[in-house]
Every structure is written in structure tokens, then in C-alpha cells.
Design a protein around this motif. Structure first.
Motif, short mmCIF file in Angstrom:
data_model
loop_
_atom_site.label_atom_id
_atom_site.label_comp_id
_atom_site.label_asym_id
_atom_site.label_seq_id
_atom_site.Cartn_x
_atom_site.Cartn_y
_atom_site.Cartn_z
N ALA A 1 0.91 4.05 -3.09
CA ALA A 1 0.76 5.51 -2.94
C ALA A 1 1.88 6.22 -3.70
O ALA A 1 1.65 7.24 -4.37
CB ALA A 1 0.77 5.89 -1.47
N LYS A 2 3.11 5.68 -3.63
CA LYS A 2 4.23 6.29 -4.37
C LYS A 2 4.00 6.16 -5.88
O LYS A 2 4.33 7.06 -6.65
CB LYS A 2 5.55 5.61 -4.00
CG LYS A 2 5.98 5.86 -2.56
CD LYS A 2 6.44 7.29 -2.38
CE LYS A 2 6.75 7.60 -0.93
NZ LYS A 2 6.98 9.03 -0.70
N ALA B 1 1.11 6.02 -7.34
CA ALA B 1 0.07 6.99 -7.71
C ALA B 1 0.69 8.38 -7.89
O ALA B 1 0.32 9.13 -8.80
CB ALA B 1 -1.02 7.00 -6.65
N GLU B 2 1.67 8.71 -7.03
CA GLU B 2 2.35 10.02 -7.17
C GLU B 2 3.08 10.12 -8.52
O GLU B 2 3.24 11.19 -9.08
CB GLU B 2 3.38 10.22 -6.05
CG GLU B 2 2.76 10.60 -4.72
CD GLU B 2 3.81 10.59 -3.59
OE1 GLU B 2 5.03 10.67 -3.86
OE2 GLU B 2 3.38 10.47 -2.43
N ASN C 1 0.82 -1.22 0.00
CA ASN C 1 0.00 0.00 0.00
C ASN C 1 0.85 1.26 0.00
O ASN C 1 0.51 2.24 -0.67
CB ASN C 1 -0.98 -0.03 1.17
CG ASN C 1 -2.22 -0.83 0.79
OD1 ASN C 1 -3.15 -0.28 0.20
ND2 ASN C 1 -2.20 -2.12 1.05
N ALA C 2 1.96 1.23 0.74
CA ALA C 2 2.85 2.41 0.73
C ALA C 2 3.44 2.61 -0.66
O ALA C 2 3.54 3.74 -1.15
CB ALA C 2 3.96 2.22 1.77
#
Ligand SMILES: Cc1cc2nc3c(=O)[nH]c(=O)nc-3n(C[C@H](O)[C@H](O)[C@H](O)COP(=O)(O)OP(=O)(O)OC[C@H]3O[C@@H](n4cnc5c(N)ncnc54)[C@H](O)[C@@H]3O)c2cc1C
Length: 416
Positions: free
Chosen positions: A209-210, A212-213, A205-206
Motif C-alpha cells: 500500500a505504501k 502504491a502511494e 500488504n501494508a
């Protein structure tokens, strides 16, 4: 290029991250409402580069018969009239020769080694945290016979250049101080200090998120129905939310990968092997592990994840079912309370996941005979461990770049 990654488990997300870094326009499609909600959710938490070896090994057929009869059995077989199951088991048996084992193991170790450096790079460039620790894996022996039998593992580690330490009882207690309370139950251990631990769900999940950035789009809650092919080339994916077109598609659907490939005539020998885990909040840290302890007697891994103990293992061949069997929970509870009774079992969560297993233990990474269609799947027992290297490989192959390690024998063509 417009690339669709099918599956948001640890394999799909690491692939998407690397593909986005390589400059592609990436969409990840998954039926779940978030990342890592199937097999990557609650695995045993080992990032065990030193123990990457196939289950199909010389002597395993005989051992398997013994395991099937044990009270706290590490292997459970529920035979079905399922052609895929029978074919997969026969292929697995064929891989139990010394020659096949050596080939399969060398492939897995090559990928694991690449994954070790790739994971370190991902950590350095993203700074993500996931309850990670770098204190190694301790394989724990309760009998002299187990300790003696580990001589061949030691030989293999030495031959493969994997750092290790053979420990006596006191050495085990130095590595895992909570074992001092049960010192009479242990004889010795084998420590692979370069292994790591952590929470695969948090990691995935972390990293999502990266990703997605970096521009990766996540289409969650989307069921993939079929792959679209025109003139020998992949053109997109049909989902319950409509058609998605693509220049390239990466299949990272874990155990479900063969089901979508079959209509294209691609026979992928991946079959689900169910495992179980318990996650237990720690109430007494002095009786909890520091890192991963592999209880050799039950083939169960007990791992420290922040303020929790994760205990996981068992191989149940029973098809595509996530049913939770209470006898398996008893086995996990038995192993963990016997060695590390520092958690509150009443608050524990019980889980099962389907390992996407190939008969030769090695994942399937690379192109197919359909142009633009790539596979990154079949990571079986140590999928998280092998994920970061697999992702780098698939990103290079999709991008038409020469991979940094030899990848030809990891592709599906090895089965033809
Ligand atoms: C008990 C247990 C312990 C383990 N311990 C370890 C360990 O300690 N260390 C380690 O490295 N590995 C471990 N593993 C193995 C590791 O967890 C797996 O190899 C890894 O999680 C596989 O990741 P994946 O992304 O291929 O599959 P998954 O995580 O299952 O991801 C596949 C994704 O595809 C999606 N999907 C499937 N079909 C469809 C469809 N038709 N439409 C849309 N979406 C779909 C699913 O929703 C899922 O999110 C363990 C496994 C188990 C079961």
C-alpha cells in the motif's frame, strides 16, 4: 527508468518499494489477486537475524538420515525422476563441508545484518504495523544432549557478534511464562534477543500500500509467460494480458524463478522445499508464547502473532506441489499442544508453502548476463528476514549505484 518487478511476494514488494523510492517507474506483476498469497502468506513469523545460516552444514547428511526415520519427521523426501531435484540435492551435499558452510554463512549473515537495519528504517519511515514484536527467539531444548550440543551454536553466535543468552529452565520460563505449565519437559534454551516476529502477509500488504502511494502499479491476476530479450538486452515481459515493455526487469518469483529463466539459458539452482504451518486463534493467552520458540526436537517454530499462534516448519522435498498432508498437520499440532495448548485447534488454518531454496542457502541477488535483467530470489528458509536488505541491494544495482554492502558474491555468477 521503467522497471518491472516479477512477483508480489515479500521479495517483490520490498524491491518495488525501494525501486520507487529510488525514483523509478515501477510495475509489479503477479498471477495472484493480491500480494503475498504464495510462500509469503503464512510463514513461521520469525525475523530471525541471529539464526541466518545455511541448511547445508557439516554433519547434516547423517542427521538428515535420522530425521527421515523420525515419527514427527522434520525432513521428508519424496524422490522423483526429476533432474532438477537430483542436481539440487547433489549441489546441496557438496555445500555440507566446513569450508563451504563458513563462506555461505558469512554471506547470509552479512545480508541479514543489513536487512535488520533496513527493516528498522522501513518501519520508521512508513509506520506500518504487522503484529510485530521485538522479544527475540528462544531455541528450546528438551534434553541435556540438545543443550550440550548447542555449545557450538553459542560459539558461532559469539564469533559472529550476535547477542545471545544461554538460559536454564527458570530463565526460559522468565522469557516465555507459559512454559511454567510444562517446566518438566524443558531443560534449557538459547535466546537471541535481537530477533523479531510478525506477520509476513500483513507486512507485505501494508508495504504494498505504501509502495502504491509512491506510484507503484500492481498488475495482479496476470500470468507471466516469458521474458523478452533483444540483442542481449531485456526488453519486456509477455503475459496472458499482453506485452509489457521495460528498461529493467527484476525476477522475484520465488520457487518459480528458474522456470522463466531457463528459456534464456540461465540456469538458476533454486528448488522448492515445502513447509507447513498452522494458524490457531488464542483462547487462553496464559498458555500461548510471547515471541518465537524454536522447538529443537521437531525443528518447529511457534510464534505469537497478535491474538493467534503460528506454528510452522518441516522440509519436504517433493517438487512443485502444495498438497496438504495430514501427517504434517499432526506433527505441528503435537509440537504446539505439547508446549502451548492455549489455542483452539478446531479453528486452525493449515497451509503449505514452497521455500525457494538455493543449495548454498544464500539468495541470488544481482545482474545476469542479459543486460537489464536482475535476480532477487532464492531466499529459502528466512526470506522475510533477508528481504529488506535484499531490496535495498537490488534497487542500488538496478540504479547503477554502489551497494552499501559487498554484493558481488551474492549474484548468480558465483555458480559459474
Ligand atoms: C513453512 C514456512 C515457514 C517459513 N518461516 C519463515 C520465517 O519464520 N521467517 C522468514 O524470514 N522466512 C520464513 N520462510 C521463508 C519465506 O516465507 C520465503 O523465503 C519468502 O516468503 C519467499 O518470498 P518470495 O517473494 O521470494 O516468494 P513468494 O512469496 O512465493 O512470491 C513469489 C510470487 O511470484 C508469483 N509468481 C510465480 N510465478 C508466476 C508467474 N508465472 N506469473 C505471475 N506470477 C508468478 C507468485 O504468485 C508469488 O506471489 C518460511 C517458509 C515456509 C514455507
Amino acid at each position: 527508468m521503467k522497471v518491472i518487478v516479477l512477483g508480489a511476494g515479500v521479495i517483490g514488494v520490498t524491491s518495488a518499494y525501494q525501486l520507487a523510492k529510488a525514483g523509478h517507474e515501477v510495475t509489479v506483476v503477479d498471477r495472484q489477486e493480491g500480494a503475498a498469497l504464495e510462500t509469503s502468506f503464512a510463514n513461521a513469523g520469525e525475523v530471525s537475524f541471529g539464526y541466518c545460516s545455511p541448511w547445508a552444514a557439516p554433519g547434516i547428511p547423517v542427521k538428515a538420515l535420522k530425521w527421515l526415520l523420525m515419527q514427527h519427521a522434520p525432513l521428508i523426501l519424496r524422490p522423483k525422476l526429476d533432474r532438477a531435484m537430483l542436481t539440487w540435492m547433489l549441489q546441496m551435499l557438496r555445500n555440507c563441508t566446513a569450508e563451504r558452510y563458513a563462506i555461505n554463512k558469512s554471506r547470509m549473515l552479512r545480508l541479514a545484518d543489513y536487512s535488520r537495519t533496513s527493516l528498522a528504517e522501513v518501519r520508521a519511515e512508513t509506520g506500518i504495523g504487522y503484529d510485530e514484536r521485538m522479544q527475540g527467539t528462544l531455541q528450546l531444548f528438551r534434553t541435556q544432549q540438545q543443550l550440550d550440543a548447542s555449545a557450538k551454536d553459542v560459539k558461532a553466535l559469539a564469533a559472529d557478534g550476535v547477542p545471545y543468552e544461554v538460559l536454564d529452565r527458570d530463565g526460559c520460563i522468565r522469557a516465555e511464562p507459559a512454559l511454567q505449565h510444562v517446566r518438566e519437559k524443558i531443560v534449557g534454551g538459547l535466546l537471541t534477543p535481537n530477533d523479531e516476529t510478525g506477520d509476513c502477509f500483513k507486512f507485505t500488504n501494508a508495504l504494498a500500500a505504501k509502495a502504491a502511494e509512491l506510484g507503484v502499479r500492481f498488475a495482479h491476476g496476470t500470468n507471466i509467460k516469458s521474458l523478452g530479450k533483444e540483442g542481449g538486452r531485456i526488453v519486456g515481459v509477455a503475459t496472458d494480458r499482453g506485452w509489457l515493455s521495460a528498461d529493467a526487469v527484476v525476477v522475484a518469483l520465488g520457487s518459480y524463478s528458474p522456470l522463466l529463466l531457463k528459456p534464456l539459458g540461465i540456469k538458476l539452482p533454486v528448488y522448492p522445499v515445502k513447509g507447513y504451518s498452522l494458524t490457531i486463534p488464542i483462547t487462553d493467552a496464559s498458555r500461548a508464547p510471547e515471541s518465537t520458540v524454536m522447538d529443537e526436537t521437531y525443528k518447529i517454530a511457534i510464534t505469537r502473532l497478535g491474538d493467534r499462534i503460528r506454528v510452522g516448519g518441516m522440509a519436504e522435498i517433493s517438487g512443485y506441489t502444495n498438497d496438504l498432508c495430514s501427517a504434517r498437520r499432526h506433527t505441528l499440532e503435537h509440537s504446539v499442544t505439547d508446549l502451548f495448548p492455549g489455542g483452539d485447534l478446531r479453528e486452525a488454518s493449515f497451509w503449505s508453502g514452497l521455500r525457494p531454496m538455493t543449495p548454498d542457502g544464500t539468495p541470488v541477488i544481482g545482474p545476469t548476463n542479459v543486460a537489464g535483467l536482475f535476480l532477487n530470489t532464492g531466499h529459502g528458509t528466512l526470506g522475510w528476514t533477508m528481504s529488506c536488505g535484499s531490496a535495498r541491494l537490488i534497487s542500488d544495482l538496478v540504479s547503477g549505484r554502489k551497494p552499501e554492502i559487498d554484493a558481488a558474491d551474492l549474484a548468480i555468477v558465483r555458480y559459474s
